[in-house]
Scaffold this motif. Sequence first.
Motif, mmCIF file in Angstrom:
data_model
loop_
_atom_site.group_PDB
_atom_site.id
_atom_site.type_symbol
_atom_site.label_atom_id
_atom_site.label_comp_id
_atom_site.label_asym_id
_atom_site.label_seq_id
_atom_site.Cartn_x
_atom_site.Cartn_y
_atom_site.Cartn_z
ATOM 1 N N ILE A 195 -15.028 23.629 32.862
ATOM 2 C CA ILE A 195 -15.026 22.186 33.095
ATOM 3 C C ILE A 195 -15.948 21.613 31.835
ATOM 4 N N TYR A 196 -16.844 22.100 31.690
ATOM 5 C CA TYR A 196 -18.140 21.670 30.583
ATOM 6 C C TYR A 196 -17.692 22.144 29.390
ATOM 7 N N ALA A 197 -17.173 23.242 29.234
ATOM 8 C CA ALA A 197 -16.571 23.839 27.979
ATOM 9 C C ALA A 197 -15.263 22.909 27.535
ATOM 10 N N ALA A 198 -14.442 22.628 28.319
ATOM 11 C CA ALA A 198 -13.339 21.846 27.899
ATOM 12 C C ALA A 198 -13.854 20.511 27.522
ATOM 13 N N GLY A 199 -14.948 19.908 28.199
ATOM 14 C CA GLY A 199 -15.394 18.594 27.927
ATOM 15 C C GLY A 199 -16.050 18.603 26.535
ATOM 16 N N LEU A 200 -16.605 19.461 26.163
ATOM 17 C CA LEU A 200 -17.336 19.733 24.957
ATOM 18 C C LEU A 200 -16.548 19.974 23.700
ATOM 19 N N HIS A 201 -15.489 20.746 23.864
ATOM 20 C CA HIS A 201 -14.399 20.995 23.082
ATOM 21 C C HIS A 201 -13.827 19.662 22.633
ATOM 22 N N TYR A 202 -13.391 18.868 23.744
ATOM 23 C CA TYR A 202 -12.893 17.302 23.069
ATOM 24 C C TYR A 202 -14.022 16.569 22.634
ATOM 25 N N LEU A 203 -15.037 16.577 23.150
ATOM 26 C CA LEU A 203 -16.300 15.865 22.656
ATOM 27 C C LEU A 203 -16.393 16.064 20.886
ATOM 28 N N MET A 204 -16.276 17.428 20.564
ATOM 29 C CA MET A 204 -16.336 17.632 19.298
ATOM 30 C C MET A 204 -14.921 17.273 18.382
ATOM 31 N N GLU A 205 -13.828 17.383 19.012
ATOM 32 C CA GLU A 205 -12.555 16.834 18.134
ATOM 33 C C GLU A 205 -12.429 15.500 18.166
ATOM 34 N N SER A 206 -12.918 14.833 19.195
ATOM 35 C CA SER A 206 -12.843 13.228 19.192
ATOM 36 C C SER A 206 -13.833 12.522 18.212
ATOM 37 N N ASN A 207 -14.912 13.255 17.895
ATOM 38 C CA ASN A 207 -16.092 12.932 17.266
ATOM 39 C C ASN A 207 -16.217 13.154 15.847
ATOM 40 N N VAL A 208 -15.251 13.929 15.513
ATOM 41 C CA VAL A 208 -15.221 14.777 13.907
ATOM 42 C C VAL A 208 -13.943 14.308 13.399
ATOM 43 N N PRO A 209 -14.053 13.429 12.243
ATOM 44 C CA PRO A 209 -12.856 12.946 11.710
ATOM 45 C C PRO A 209 -11.970 13.834 11.302
ATOM 46 N N GLY A 210 -10.525 13.647 11.632
ATOM 47 C CA GLY A 210 -9.526 14.737 11.308
ATOM 48 C C GLY A 210 -9.111 15.696 12.084
ATOM 49 N N THR A 211 -9.961 15.867 13.278
ATOM 50 C CA THR A 211 -9.989 17.178 13.870
ATOM 51 C C THR A 211 -9.334 16.988 15.372
ATOM 52 N N ASN A 212 -9.042 15.653 15.716
ATOM 53 C CA ASN A 212 -8.388 15.227 17.242
ATOM 54 C C ASN A 212 -7.146 16.052 17.343
ATOM 55 N N ALA A 213 -6.978 17.325 17.554
ATOM 56 C CA ALA A 213 -5.695 17.827 17.446
ATOM 57 C C ALA A 213 -5.185 17.849 18.976
ATOM 58 N N ASN A 214 -6.043 17.955 19.914
ATOM 59 C CA ASN A 214 -5.471 18.262 21.410
ATOM 60 C C ASN A 214 -5.700 16.587 22.281
ATOM 61 N N THR A 215 -4.896 16.603 23.261
ATOM 62 C CA THR A 215 -4.930 15.568 24.297
ATOM 63 C C THR A 215 -6.079 16.199 25.386
ATOM 64 N N GLN A 216 -6.583 15.220 26.145
ATOM 65 C CA GLN A 216 -7.249 15.651 27.357
ATOM 66 C C GLN A 216 -6.358 16.536 28.171
ATOM 67 N N LYS A 217 -5.049 16.223 28.315
ATOM 68 C CA LYS A 217 -4.368 16.918 29.577
ATOM 69 C C LYS A 217 -4.137 18.203 28.763
ATOM 70 N N GLY A 218 -4.003 18.343 27.624
ATOM 71 C CA GLY A 218 -3.523 19.471 26.977
ATOM 72 C C GLY A 218 -4.707 20.443 27.033
ATOM 73 N N LEU A 219 -5.942 20.089 26.692
ATOM 74 C CA LEU A 219 -7.056 20.774 26.800
ATOM 75 C C LEU A 219 -7.472 21.331 28.228
ATOM 76 N N ALA A 220 -7.215 20.466 29.130
ATOM 77 C CA ALA A 220 -7.344 20.409 30.383
ATOM 78 C C ALA A 220 -6.480 21.892 30.900
ATOM 79 N N ALA A 221 -5.259 22.061 30.545
ATOM 80 C CA ALA A 221 -4.589 22.948 31.037
ATOM 81 C C ALA A 221 -4.865 24.418 30.220
ATOM 82 N N THR A 222 -5.462 24.134 28.893
ATOM 83 C CA THR A 222 -5.936 25.532 28.222
ATOM 84 C C THR A 222 -7.238 25.981 29.016
ATOM 85 N N TYR A 223 -8.100 25.046 29.309
ATOM 86 C CA TYR A 223 -9.085 25.588 30.143
ATOM 87 C C TYR A 223 -8.992 25.846 31.612
#
Length: 387
Positions: free
Chosen positions: A325-353
């Motif tokens: 859960i925290y790995a997925a949250g950390l992944h999304y945190l990085m993507e959503s806060n670094v310009p040009g890197t938000n490639a995944n949605t929350q639902k998509g990452l949730a499924a991945t993890y």
Amino acid sequence: MNIGRNEECYCGSGKKYKKCCMKKKDSLDSIMFSELEQLQVQLFNYIGKNNPDRIISMLAEELPLDTTDSQLKQNVTFLLAIWFIFHKPYETKTLAEKFIEEKRNDGSIRPSVLEQLEKWSSTVPSFSEVTNVIDTEWIEVEDIETKEKKKVRMPFMNYEMEKGIILFGFLLPYGNSYSYMRFALDFVPEETPNMLPAIMQLYKNSGKQHMSEFLMEQYPEVIKVMILEEPPAELPAEEATEMNETAEDSTSEMTEEWSVEKEASAEQAATYRPRENPVYGEIPGLLFSEEKQEGGLSARMMEEAENMWRAYCAKAAPIIRKPEIYAAGLHYLMESNVPGTNANTQKGLAATYGVSAASLSKAYRAMESELSEELEQLKETFCAGIR
């Protein structure tokens, strides 16, 4: 009265219900909800008017905590305070009964609102499953014992609610709907497979006929299982070992609303250090990198993510139930806060993890709240690199 939106209004105007009295009803319902929400806050803060130091001492006796974690103590105190309001006689009556009596006698609230407030005195805790997410504020839940369905308004949901999530709290009647007293603890059964069985074992051993009676009487023991991850003594040794796995902090986003709570002193805050937790070291290793799969984090992002995670652990000392859960949250945190890197949605990452989107969202928001300064520096660093 049940009437369809497109049926002729019962008032005799000749207009469709949706164009006539439905609007008036919606407006009145909103006013009542607002008034009851204010009363809910007043009821919780009513502790501050009734010797709060004594009440805090009584709560500490109900569930002694052998920990230096001030945030954990605050969260448990908050939970026990809600239970105390409805269950523990203070002098001769519960605080809920005293509060309602005062409101009844001073004539300060409308009769229709008082009618709902009167029902609050018999409120008990319950476990309910989310059976339908109606919109961003409304959900339908089903009591796991009685199977009764209720429409619940949750106006302050700051994460994505999903069907199948289990909610635990005190449901207060608000006319034709309900609202949780301050908040509801939530968990996904698949992510916490031992929690509900442990609580059901407590229920079975209690000898109580109804779960509501058991939950009210043994509320502190239930909180032990849910927050402190202490398994019931009756569980077999192997199950008890599983239940002792560290737990995600279900109330990490709970804001301090009790006006009489005392914060730790600046000196205590400066000297406090979170306990070492071996699970913390697992999180960075669970992150998906570019090398593992498409849409993963770059090598530089992986390095920065590890730094962010260390900073978060130092500040928040999170209790981890499921590392993914925290790995997925950390992944999304990085993507959503670094310009040009938000490639995944929350639902998509949730499924991945392999976690729920709701759990990912909660973990992400908890980290984002704690790491505001670090995230600003992260953005500046990456923007400078782009320039």
